[in-house]
Design a protein around this motif. Structure first.
Motif, PDB file in Angstrom:
ATOM      1  N   GLU A 167       0.836  -1.206   0.000  1.00  0.00           N
ATOM      2  CA  GLU A 167       0.000   0.000   0.000  1.00  0.00           C
ATOM      3  C   GLU A 167       0.872   1.259   0.000  1.00  0.00           C
ATOM      4  O   GLU A 167       0.532   2.235  -0.677  1.00  0.00           O
ATOM      5  CB  GLU A 167      -0.936  -0.007   1.213  1.00  0.00           C
ATOM      6  N   GLU A 168       1.956   1.229   0.720  1.00  0.00           N
ATOM      7  CA  GLU A 168       2.881   2.377   0.734  1.00  0.00           C
ATOM      8  C   GLU A 168       3.512   2.579  -0.644  1.00  0.00           C
ATOM      9  O   GLU A 168       3.611   3.713  -1.123  1.00  0.00           O
ATOM     10  CB  GLU A 168       3.974   2.133   1.783  1.00  0.00           C
ATOM     11  N   ILE A 169       3.883   1.508  -1.286  1.00  0.00           N
ATOM     12  CA  ILE A 169       4.463   1.612  -2.622  1.00  0.00           C
ATOM     13  C   ILE A 169       3.426   2.121  -3.616  1.00  0.00           C
ATOM     14  O   ILE A 169       3.723   2.979  -4.451  1.00  0.00           O
ATOM     15  CB  ILE A 169       5.017   0.228  -3.070  1.00  0.00           C
ATOM     16  N   THR A 170       2.193   1.626  -3.490  1.00  0.00           N
ATOM     17  CA  THR A 170       1.118   2.070  -4.386  1.00  0.00           C
ATOM     18  C   THR A 170       0.847   3.563  -4.194  1.00  0.00           C
ATOM     19  O   THR A 170       0.662   4.303  -5.171  1.00  0.00           O
ATOM     20  CB  THR A 170      -0.164   1.268  -4.101  1.00  0.00           C
ATOM     21  N   ALA A 171       0.843   4.013  -2.969  1.00  0.00           N
ATOM     22  CA  ALA A 171       0.592   5.438  -2.699  1.00  0.00           C
ATOM     23  C   ALA A 171       1.720   6.295  -3.237  1.00  0.00           C
ATOM     24  O   ALA A 171       1.485   7.405  -3.746  1.00  0.00           O
ATOM     25  CB  ALA A 171       0.436   5.665  -1.188  1.00  0.00           C
ATOM     26  N   ALA A 172       2.952   5.786  -3.143  1.00  0.00           N
ATOM     27  CA  ALA A 172       4.101   6.559  -3.644  1.00  0.00           C
ATOM     28  C   ALA A 172       4.071   6.672  -5.170  1.00  0.00           C
ATOM     29  O   ALA A 172       4.525   7.664  -5.732  1.00  0.00           O
ATOM     30  CB  ALA A 172       5.391   5.924  -3.190  1.00  0.00           C
ATOM     31  N   LEU A 173       3.542   5.671  -5.818  1.00  0.00           N
ATOM     32  CA  LEU A 173       3.468   5.713  -7.286  1.00  0.00           C
ATOM     33  C   LEU A 173       2.373   6.665  -7.734  1.00  0.00           C
ATOM     34  O   LEU A 173       2.413   7.289  -8.729  1.00  0.00           O
ATOM     35  CB  LEU A 173       3.209   4.315  -7.853  1.00  0.00           C
TER      36      LEU A 173
END
Length: 64
Positions: free
Chosen positions: A58-64
């Motif tokens: 979820e953190e990676i998705t938000a950063a993208l």
């Protein structure tokens, strides 16, 4: 009358062929056990780390 040497050679040949086939079967069973053990380890790791992995994705998705 049967030749004892020919009979012995035939029996040895038959035994060697049978042992070779049994080794192949044993190897297949060993590979199957290894695959099963690897699957159990992966399932255990995902179960234990599932929440942390979800948060990371979820953190990676938000950063993208």
């Amino acid at each position: 009358m049967l030749n004892p040497f020919a009979t012995l050679v035939t029996l040895v040949s038959f035994a060697q062929d049978r042992l070779k086939r049994e080794e192949k079967g044993a190897t297949a069973v060993e590979y199957g056990l290894m695959v099963g053990l690897i699957a159990v380890v992966i399932i255990g790791a995902v179960t234990l780390l599932g929440e942390q992995l979800l948060a990371l994705f979820e953190e990676i998705t938000a950063a993208l």
